[in-house]
Design a protein around this motif. Sequence first.
Motif, PDB file in Angstrom:
ATOM      1  N   LEU B  84      27.553 -43.384  34.339  1.00 14.13           N
ATOM      2  CA  LEU B  84      28.887 -42.568  35.285  1.00 14.13           C
ATOM      3  C   LEU B  84      28.742 -43.468  36.661  1.00 14.13           C
ATOM      4  O   LEU B  84      30.131 -44.449  37.167  1.00 14.13           O
ATOM      5  CB  LEU B  84      28.841 -41.759  35.761  1.00 14.13           C
ATOM      6  CG  LEU B  84      28.484 -40.435  34.864  1.00 14.13           C
ATOM      7  CD1 LEU B  84      27.646 -38.783  35.498  1.00 14.13           C
ATOM      8  CD2 LEU B  84      30.243 -40.551  34.169  1.00 14.13           C
ATOM      9  N   ALA B 107      30.718 -41.246  46.340  1.00 12.14           N
ATOM     10  CA  ALA B 107      29.577 -40.829  45.063  1.00 12.14           C
ATOM     11  C   ALA B 107      28.243 -41.017  46.136  1.00 12.14           C
ATOM     12  O   ALA B 107      27.670 -41.029  45.014  1.00 12.14           O
ATOM     13  CB  ALA B 107      30.036 -42.380  43.917  1.00 12.14           C
ATOM     14  N   MET B 144      23.229 -36.185  38.605  1.00 14.72           N
ATOM     15  CA  MET B 144      24.694 -36.539  40.263  1.00 14.72           C
ATOM     16  C   MET B 144      23.833 -37.087  41.438  1.00 14.72           C
ATOM     17  O   MET B 144      24.129 -37.782  42.227  1.00 14.72           O
ATOM     18  CB  MET B 144      24.045 -35.425  41.174  1.00 14.72           C
ATOM     19  CG  MET B 144      24.872 -33.808  40.021  1.00 14.72           C
ATOM     20  SD  MET B 144      27.322 -34.689  38.819  1.00 14.72           S
ATOM     21  CE  MET B 144      26.359 -35.119  37.174  1.00 14.72           C
ATOM     22  N   ILE B 147      23.427 -40.697  40.347  1.00 13.45           N
ATOM     23  CA  ILE B 147      24.925 -41.883  40.387  1.00 13.45           C
ATOM     24  C   ILE B 147      24.393 -42.879  41.613  1.00 13.45           C
ATOM     25  O   ILE B 147      24.720 -44.056  41.617  1.00 13.45           O
ATOM     26  CB  ILE B 147      25.560 -40.921  40.292  1.00 13.45           C
ATOM     27  CG1 ILE B 147      25.469 -40.059  39.605  1.00 13.45           C
ATOM     28  CG2 ILE B 147      26.441 -41.619  40.911  1.00 13.45           C
ATOM     29  CD1 ILE B 147      26.788 -38.875  39.172  1.00 13.45           C
TER      30      ILE B 147
END
Lengths: 294, 270
Positions: B84, B107, B144, B147
């Motif tokens: 990702l 992000a 998460m 990332i």
Amino acid sequence: MSGIKILSASASSGLPRMDKTQLIVWTMALLPIVVLCVFYFYPLLRVLTISFTEPTLGLENYRDIFSSSAVRRVLKTTLWICTIASAVSLLFGYLLAYAIVHASTRWQSWMLLAVLLSFWVSVLIRAFAWIALLQTRGLVNETLQFMGLIDEPIRFIRNTFGVILGMVHYMIPYAVLPLMANMRTIDTRYVPAARGLGASPFGAFWRVFLPLSLPGLISASILVFIFSIGFYITPALLGGGRSTMLAEYIALQVNETLAWGQGTALASSMLFVVFAMLLALGRIVKFRNMFGAG
Amino acid sequence: MERLRGGAGFAFTLCLAWLLIAFLILPLLVVIPISFTPERYLSMPEGEYSWRHYETLFTDRRWRKGIFDSTVVALGASCLAIILGTICAIGCWKLSSRLGETIRVLALTPMIVPPIVHALGMYRVWVDYGLIDSYLGLILAHAMKGIPFVVISVSAVMSNFDPRLEQAARSLGAGPLTAMRLTILPNIWPGVLAGGVFAFAISWDEIVVALFLTRRAVYTLPRQIWDGIQDNISPAVAAVGVLLIFVTILAVLGKMAWDRRMATRESRRA
């Protein structure tokens, strides 16, 4: 021959090809954001909504923050510990960054190695080491007693001192790395020039180097302060429940008293403060440069 | 420069700096003697040394589960974060507008939000998703968190990438994905790798989210350590600490050697 064919083929379908490329680029940029929305931003949003809806709809949870004396005490402790720990970390971090940037190349890599090492060692292992050293029957107390310097063991941890010590130890690298990144961009000829014009060593530092390193200092202080506000593990282990900080208090609210409304209201407030500070920081330095250091 | 280094003032600063480094490193070393104590409780070995606490890590079912679970979760989370984070960084780079910049900042949020805040949110949402106390649940949560680190390190490498290389591939007839695979990927893999290592380390060390999202079925190493500190301060924590510090030293040394190699390669190329 085949090259020409491909070229003419792509020329004839020029527009659709552009569209396909755009589509791919957009998918690449947005797909991770969609995943983040489902698994990250939505949970954050839930924290916000719960703070307004549980137990009853309204601003009650936020009003309680200001009226509850327990919350006020926790906020005061948090602010006080954060300020001291950040200030000390910054002072030490500045000194260390300054020394590393100006040291000879050989020493530089050793010092950097030490900082990076401490940066990466697990927060739990650090807390464990401090407990082993400083508890009433720990190495420091036993040594001091053996040497006859003290009669009673000193209480180093499970109090505010322990929390601040643990936080400073953890945050010095977080101060050093952005400060170093900034100091490396300062032209090395300015300080000698100031000296050549008659400034004392300290004068040259105070009036030339320090102002030039101010952007780094400000971004490092905001980063360190943001980190310290959310500190959970170190205060929980080294504070021993005596000087409860905000994060630990939130966890207690949610886990023990099941007061989700109150816990999420405090968590949301924490989030607001962090984002407000980041916005302020964004005006001083570009986000990219800020994170480039880590 | 010379004058700056030579001064007595700077010598004093250097001394203080070394004291600070001692403050950063020396307290951690206390785990080494403790890990060799023959006792069951936290103590310094007095003349007698034992490997029993290291043995515990590999024979005790709970410690073994901790190591296993952490490895599974960290591998899963870093793979997901690599995929990702990398496509996000490339996509943003190609958008190369304010929008790309905004997406990139988005992000990066998981890096800056206090862990307790997202831990609360994830707990509530994971209950709805049915992901509490599952490997997938913790892998997603840790991914998460990983990332941002992949996005940063890939973006850093991308900023040195010459867009004309990709344009050349495109004009020679490569499709957008082929061009990306053949020009961008071979050039950014050091960044991808570095980001992946970051993401792995973040997950391997993460405790706050794990405390909220897992119960019994998933029990990572940091949770074992957390228990080991809170309950009876077991010396096995010291043994695991020694191993973790040792791995950290290797990783940091490796990273420095790697940076040096990349730097010489860059200068040779220039």
